[in-house]
Design a protein around this motif. Structure first.
Motif, PDB file in Angstrom:
ATOM      1  N   SER A 117       0.845  -1.205   0.000  1.00 51.97           N
ATOM      2  CA  SER A 117       0.000   0.000   0.000  1.00 51.97           C
ATOM      3  C   SER A 117       0.876   1.248   0.000  1.00 51.97           C
ATOM      4  O   SER A 117       0.575   2.235  -0.675  1.00 51.97           O
ATOM      5  CB  SER A 117      -0.926   0.007   1.218  1.00 51.97           C
ATOM      6  N   ALA A 118       1.962   1.187   0.766  1.00 54.40           N
ATOM      7  CA  ALA A 118       2.898   2.314   0.797  1.00 54.40           C
ATOM      8  C   ALA A 118       3.552   2.504  -0.572  1.00 54.40           C
ATOM      9  O   ALA A 118       3.736   3.644  -1.037  1.00 54.40           O
ATOM     10  CB  ALA A 118       3.967   2.069   1.862  1.00 54.40           C
ATOM     11  N   SER A 156       1.083   4.061  -2.966  1.00 53.24           N
ATOM     12  CA  SER A 156       0.921   5.477  -2.667  1.00 53.24           C
ATOM     13  C   SER A 156       2.127   6.286  -3.146  1.00 53.24           C
ATOM     14  O   SER A 156       1.977   7.367  -3.731  1.00 53.24           O
ATOM     15  CB  SER A 156       0.741   5.660  -1.157  1.00 53.24           C
ATOM     16  N   GLU A 157       3.313   5.734  -2.942  1.00 54.83           N
ATOM     17  CA  GLU A 157       4.540   6.428  -3.348  1.00 54.83           C
ATOM     18  C   GLU A 157       4.573   6.689  -4.847  1.00 54.83           C
ATOM     19  O   GLU A 157       5.009   7.758  -5.290  1.00 54.83           O
ATOM     20  CB  GLU A 157       5.757   5.596  -2.936  1.00 54.83           C
ATOM     21  N   ASN A 209       1.885   6.641  -6.822  1.00 49.23           N
ATOM     22  CA  ASN A 209       0.567   7.091  -7.294  1.00 49.23           C
ATOM     23  C   ASN A 209      -0.025   6.100  -8.301  1.00 49.23           C
ATOM     24  O   ASN A 209      -0.499   6.472  -9.379  1.00 49.23           O
ATOM     25  CB  ASN A 209       0.676   8.485  -7.921  1.00 49.23           C
ATOM     26  N   ASN A 263      -4.726   1.343  -8.071  1.00 47.74           N
ATOM     27  CA  ASN A 263      -4.674   0.278  -7.061  1.00 47.74           C
ATOM     28  C   ASN A 263      -5.728  -0.798  -7.291  1.00 47.74           C
ATOM     29  O   ASN A 263      -6.894  -0.634  -6.931  1.00 47.74           O
ATOM     30  CB  ASN A 263      -4.829   0.881  -5.662  1.00 47.74           C
ATOM     31  N   ASP A 299     -13.455   1.235  -4.101  1.00 48.41           N
ATOM     32  CA  ASP A 299     -13.076   2.652  -4.032  1.00 48.41           C
ATOM     33  C   ASP A 299     -14.186   3.569  -4.526  1.00 48.41           C
ATOM     34  O   ASP A 299     -13.994   4.774  -4.634  1.00 48.41           O
ATOM     35  CB  ASP A 299     -11.774   2.913  -4.798  1.00 48.41           C
ATOM     36  N   CYS A 329       4.306  -1.849 -10.268  1.00 43.51           N
ATOM     37  CA  CYS A 329       3.915  -0.647  -9.533  1.00 43.51           C
ATOM     38  C   CYS A 329       4.836   0.529  -9.855  1.00 43.51           C
ATOM     39  O   CYS A 329       4.373   1.637 -10.142  1.00 43.51           O
ATOM     40  CB  CYS A 329       3.920  -0.946  -8.036  1.00 43.51           C
ATOM     41  N   LYS A 358       2.879   1.822 -12.888  1.00 41.41           N
ATOM     42  CA  LYS A 358       1.901   2.503 -12.027  1.00 41.41           C
ATOM     43  C   LYS A 358       0.603   1.703 -11.867  1.00 41.41           C
ATOM     44  O   LYS A 358      -0.490   2.257 -11.842  1.00 41.41           O
ATOM     45  CB  LYS A 358       1.583   3.903 -12.582  1.00 41.41           C
TER      46      LYS A 358
END
Length: 425
Positions: A26-27, A30-31, A33, A36, A43, A375, A379
């Motif tokens: 998750s981190a 987020s890093e 962007n 997900n 969401d 990721c 992304k």
């Protein structure tokens, strides 16, 4: 006098504890962007008929029953509604006062179940792949997780092809075996256990006098001809089953963190003993709002389920999104495994024509490397399949898949689609 250096060490039971996959990835998402499709939460907007109930409650600060401590084992209105629903679903009278414990999410109900019943050295059978909190929680309670890995054929395309080796399960039982954990519908595979499979587990539980922890948080996430069979509804299983449910999953409000354990008095009493000395009671307004939402949903569900939110709208919405993601994955070069229920889908990534290459001699598992590459470079956030296995040997045999969550708003899926279109270019 020289001060004594601070060199205390944590309790042994937590020394081997590592950050969970959800914290780490998750981190990372987020890093960078990233879009997900990894962590399992919707969401999009929560159902309006649920949030409206909380809105009504907020407008009445004078209501003691809504804003002050409530009954420790569950708000009277919520346990009343859960009693009505599960008496109907189990075809078994569920007493609101003695057969229900409301918890801080399903996580908490699982934690209580293990800590209330497992002694040092007790063995617990887990069907793997399995949600990654089972084994750590069992170990924290002093127990020993025993993994029974499901079989899956090479080239398989449907979650129903994940099968349990029941002979291996039975041969793994020792005099120390105390419990079986079953997750149905199953995360991460999307398998929905059929009646014959569940009856085999029931026979084993009966034969060896085992407790069954039935994690059924995705119980309403079944579509088409696939029907959910709740373990406690099977002949003779009510008396030995702790059933775990989740308001977060039922009503797509995972941030509300409300769950429950349901079972006979003699199984729930030890859980309640921990609960009363842990948090005592869960959030009052959210319990009341969930109770009111269940009450409103019941009006349609038990008469015309296909017209209700849980029996009609939710399954139809999930099937549409499942089909959309599956098509996206095929077009991108993945080999997806079609789920029967839940909101997750596995897909084999190893034949993708991308710039990703496994570095020889690199100690990280292949699916972890792919997940991080996807990721960072593309992304897009997903979850590595090996996160759902406890033993390194089993992890090494299952590095070809990643898990996607398709219960996302259309904009998120469309953004993922754009990324996937570019994967092979």
């Amino acid at each position: 006098m020289m001060p004594t250096p601070f060199n205390r060490i944590p309790a042994e039971r937590v020394r081997e504890s590592n950050p969970s996959i959800w914290v780490e990835l998750s981190a990372l998402a987020s890093e960078y962007n990233a879009v997900n499709l990894g962590q399992g939460f919707p969401d999009g907007p929560a159902p309006r008929f649920v949030t409206d109930e909380l809105k009504k409650i907020a407008k009445h600060p004078e209501l003691t029953c809504a804003h002050q401590y409530t009954s420790g084992y569950g708000h009277p209105k919520l346990v009343k509604e859960l009693s009505k629903w599960y008496s109907y679903l189990y075809q078994q009278q569920v007493n609101p006062k003695t057969n229900i414990l409301v918890t801080v999410g399903a996580y908490h109900a699982l934690y209580y179940s293990f800590h209330a019943w497992i002694n040092e050295g007790d063995e617990v059978i887990i069907i793997e792949p399995a949600f990654d909190c089972y084994a750590p929680q069992i170990k924290l309670a002093g127990g020993v997780p025993v993994s029974i890995v499901m079989n899956f054929p090479d080239g398989g395309t449907n979650a129903s092809q994940f099968t349990v080796d029941f002979e291996k399960m039975e041969s793994s039982i020792t005099e120390k075996t105390k419990m079986i954990v079953i997750n149905n519908p199953h995360n991460p595979t999307g398998k929905l256990f059929n009646r014959m499979e569940l009856l085999k587990i029931a026979d084993i539980a009966q034969k060896y006098d085992l407790i069954v922890v039935a994690d059924e948080v995705y119980e309403f996430h079944c579509w088409g001809v696939n029907k959910m069979i709740r373990f406690a509804s099977l002949p003779g299983m009510w008396n030995r089953t702790i059933s775990i449910g989740s308001a977060g999953k039922v009503f797509s409000i995972t941030g509300w963190k409300l769950g429950w354990a349901i079972g006979p008095d003699h199984l729930l009493a030890p859980l309640k003993a921990i609960h009363q000395n842990c948090i005592y009671a869960c959030s009052t307004p959210t319990q009341l709002a969930v109770a009111m939402a269940f009450e409103k949903e019941w009006e349609t569900f038990h008469v015309k389920p296909h017209k209700s939110y849980l029996g009609g709208y939710l399954p139809e919405k999930l099937e549409i999104k499942r089909k959309k993601l599956q098509k996206m994955l095929v077009n991108a070069g993945f080999a997806p495994i079609s789920p029967q229920a839940g909101y997750f889908m596995l897909a084999n990534y190893t034949h993708l024509n991308t710039g990703f290459r496994i570095s020889e001699g690199f100690e990280e598992l292949d699916d972890y490397s792919f997940t991080k590459w996807l990721c960072r470079e593309k992304k897009l956030a997903v979850i590595p399949f090996t996160a759902f296995f406890a033993n390194i040997e089993d992890k090494m045999r299952n590095t070809s898949f990643v898990r996607f969550c398709f219960f996302k708003k259309d904009r998120t899926l469309n953004d993922a689609k754009k990324i996937m279109k570019k994967l092979s270019k």
